[in-house]
Scaffold this motif. Structure first.
Motif, PDB file in Angstrom:
ATOM      1  N   PHE A  17       0.845  -1.193   0.000  1.00 17.61           N
ATOM      2  CA  PHE A  17       0.000   0.000   0.000  1.00 17.61           C
ATOM      3  C   PHE A  17       0.880   1.244   0.000  1.00 17.61           C
ATOM      4  CE2 PHE A  17      -2.348   3.342   2.300  1.00 17.61           C
ATOM      5  CZ  PHE A  17      -3.453   3.453   1.468  1.00 17.61           C
ATOM      6  N   ASP A  18       0.795   2.049  -1.062  1.00 18.95           N
ATOM      7  CA  ASP A  18       1.656   3.218  -1.226  1.00 18.95           C
ATOM      8  C   ASP A  18       1.034   4.431  -0.541  1.00 18.95           C
ATOM      9  OD1 ASP A  18       3.352   5.230  -1.987  1.00 18.95           O
ATOM     10  OD2 ASP A  18       3.397   4.673  -4.102  1.00 18.95           O
ATOM     11  N   PRO A  19       1.650   4.958   0.527  1.00 20.57           N
ATOM     12  CA  PRO A  19       1.067   6.109   1.222  1.00 20.57           C
ATOM     13  C   PRO A  19       1.027   7.371   0.386  1.00 20.57           C
ATOM     14  CG  PRO A  19       3.277   5.653   2.037  1.00 20.57           C
ATOM     15  CD  PRO A  19       2.901   4.510   1.144  1.00 20.57           C
ATOM     16  N   ARG A  20       1.845   7.433  -0.661  1.00 20.25           N
ATOM     17  CA  ARG A  20       1.832   8.616  -1.525  1.00 20.25           C
ATOM     18  C   ARG A  20       0.565   8.694  -2.359  1.00 20.25           C
ATOM     19  NH1 ARG A  20       7.830   7.065  -3.399  1.00 20.25           N
ATOM     20  NH2 ARG A  20       6.709   5.080  -3.296  1.00 20.25           N
ATOM     21  N   SER A  23      -5.269   9.031   0.730  1.00 20.68           N
ATOM     22  CA  SER A  23      -6.021  10.268   0.847  1.00 20.68           C
ATOM     23  C   SER A  23      -5.154  11.345   1.510  1.00 20.68           C
ATOM     24  CB  SER A  23      -7.278  10.045   1.679  1.00 20.68           C
ATOM     25  OG  SER A  23      -6.944   9.710   3.019  1.00 20.68           O
ATOM     26  N   PHE A  24      -5.624  12.578   1.427  1.00 22.87           N
ATOM     27  CA  PHE A  24      -4.871  13.700   1.978  1.00 22.87           C
ATOM     28  C   PHE A  24      -4.618  13.521   3.473  1.00 22.87           C
ATOM     29  CE2 PHE A  24      -5.047  17.794   4.224  1.00 22.87           C
ATOM     30  CZ  PHE A  24      -3.914  18.397   3.701  1.00 22.87           C
ATOM     31  N   LEU A  25      -5.647  13.067   4.202  1.00 26.17           N
ATOM     32  CA  LEU A  25      -5.515  12.909   5.645  1.00 26.17           C
ATOM     33  C   LEU A  25      -4.525  11.800   6.002  1.00 26.17           C
ATOM     34  CD1 LEU A  25      -9.200  13.322   6.871  1.00 26.17           C
ATOM     35  CD2 LEU A  25      -7.321  14.946   7.107  1.00 26.17           C
ATOM     36  N   VAL A  26      -4.637  10.651   5.329  1.00 24.78           N
ATOM     37  CA  VAL A  26      -3.733   9.536   5.604  1.00 24.78           C
ATOM     38  C   VAL A  26      -2.306   9.910   5.245  1.00 24.78           C
ATOM     39  CG1 VAL A  26      -3.141   7.164   4.997  1.00 24.78           C
ATOM     40  CG2 VAL A  26      -5.531   7.807   5.337  1.00 24.78           C
ATOM     41  N   ARG A  27      -2.138  10.525   4.093  1.00 24.49           N
ATOM     42  CA  ARG A  27      -0.792  10.933   3.663  1.00 24.49           C
ATOM     43  C   ARG A  27      -0.200  11.954   4.630  1.00 24.49           C
ATOM     44  NH1 ARG A  27      -2.237  12.190  -0.908  1.00 24.49           N
ATOM     45  NH2 ARG A  27      -2.267  14.464  -0.817  1.00 24.49           N
ATOM     46  N   GLY A  28      -1.024  12.902   5.056  1.00 23.47           N
ATOM     47  CA  GLY A  28      -0.552  13.908   6.002  1.00 23.47           C
ATOM     48  C   GLY A  28      -0.176  13.312   7.345  1.00 23.47           C
ATOM     49  N   ALA A  33       4.221  11.471  11.073  1.00 25.61           N
ATOM     50  CA  ALA A  33       4.969  10.410  11.759  1.00 25.61           C
ATOM     51  C   ALA A  33       6.419  10.380  11.271  1.00 25.61           C
ATOM     52  CB  ALA A  33       4.297   9.060  11.512  1.00 25.61           C
ATOM     53  N   PHE A  34       6.603  10.569   9.983  1.00 27.36           N
ATOM     54  CA  PHE A  34       7.955  10.585   9.414  1.00 27.36           C
ATOM     55  C   PHE A  34       8.771  11.744   9.971  1.00 27.36           C
ATOM     56  CE2 PHE A  34      10.564  12.474   5.932  1.00 27.36           C
ATOM     57  CZ  PHE A  34      11.579  11.538   5.920  1.00 27.36           C
ATOM     58  N   PRO A 167      -7.094   3.313  11.657  1.00 26.17           N
ATOM     59  CA  PRO A 167      -7.372   4.757  11.701  1.00 26.17           C
ATOM     60  C   PRO A 167      -8.830   5.075  12.032  1.00 26.17           C
ATOM     61  CG  PRO A 167      -5.994   4.236   9.820  1.00 26.17           C
ATOM     62  CD  PRO A 167      -6.448   2.924  10.384  1.00 26.17           C
ATOM     63  N   SER A 168      -9.763   4.232  11.574  1.00 31.67           N
ATOM     64  CA  SER A 168     -11.165   4.454  11.897  1.00 31.67           C
ATOM     65  C   SER A 168     -11.417   4.289  13.383  1.00 31.67           C
ATOM     66  CB  SER A 168     -12.052   3.480  11.108  1.00 31.67           C
ATOM     67  OG  SER A 168     -11.945   3.697   9.723  1.00 31.67           O
ATOM     68  N   ARG A 169     -10.778   3.297  13.989  1.00 34.52           N
ATOM     69  CA  ARG A 169     -10.953   3.073  15.423  1.00 34.52           C
ATOM     70  C   ARG A 169     -10.380   4.229  16.230  1.00 34.52           C
ATOM     71  NH1 ARG A 169      -7.952  -2.419  14.518  1.00 34.52           N
ATOM     72  NH2 ARG A 169      -9.196  -3.095  12.749  1.00 34.52           N
TER      73      ARG A 169
END
Length: 222
Positions: A17-20, A23-28, A33-34, A167-169
């Protein structure tokens, strides 16, 4: 390590699963974290230490709710946010410092399940029905168990990113405790009703997400 290098390494550890492309929220969230994890990795902080800190923060969530039924849920929401950040940062520390390992992945998964159990206990302490809390926990656990067993059975990818993912939890726990705390400022009955409603949302997302995952697993392993 650059963001692109981190994203590539992170993708290899998470079923491709490529984080790039998220969605905007997940990527952000992953970029945050990085940014936080890279300096910790340079300082030599073990990723397991970050995992333990996150778990200890989770353990405090039901305690603060029990200690103060009014302000406790609001404090619990803040702790859930901190725990969610720690949960992402430990992985970033592991990747950026070259310490990612299978045993570390196991520790992280166990800590996630224990942390979620603590959040659910906080909703029970706030007045949610016990049986509903148990159902929410069981569905979430089953979601992760199905994916793990499917991986052992030969499913090489994560299967599907469902509506019942981690993330939903985190979101339901955070928002649910915030609204529960707001309700507690009015009446304890409203707080209990809000906590119960949050558990209903958790169950619906977890149940639907489990159905999504089972459908993908069935196609992948048929």
């Amino acid at each position: 390590m650059t963001w692109d290098e981190y994203a590539t390494a992170w993708s290899a550890l998470h079923g491709g699963f490529d984080p790039r492309r998220a969605s905007f929220l997940v990527r952000g969230w992953l970029r945050l974290a990085f940014v936080l994890g890279r300096p910790l990795g340079r300082l030599g902080v073990p990723p397991t230490a970050v995992t333990v800190v996150g778990l200890l923060i989770c353990a405090c969530v039901p305690l603060v709710v029990l200690a103060d039924r009014t302000a406790g849920p609001l404090a619990g929401a803040a702790l859930v946010l901190l725990a969610g950040v720690a949960d992402s940062v430990d992985g970033a520390v592991a990747v950026t410092s070259g310490r990612a390992s299978r045993i570390g992945h196991l520790y992280d998964s166990v800590a996630d399940r224990l942390g979620e159990a603590a959040w659910l206990a906080a909703f029970w302490a706030a007045g949610a029905f016990g049986w509903l809390v148990v159902v929410a926990g069981a569905l979430s656990w089953l979601h992760e168990y199905v994916r793990a067993r499917a991986s052992v059975a030969g499913m090489r990818e994560i299967g599907a990113v469902t509506v019942g993912e981690r993330p939903s939890r985190v979101s339901v726990a955070l928002v649910g405790l915030l609204f529960t705390g707001a309700g507690a400022l009015i009446t304890t009955e409203l707080a209990a009703g809000t906590a119960t409603l949050a558990m209903v949302v958790w169950v619906l997302l977890a149940g639907y997400g489990l159905c999504q995952l089972l459908a993908v697993v069935r196609r992948a392993l048929a």
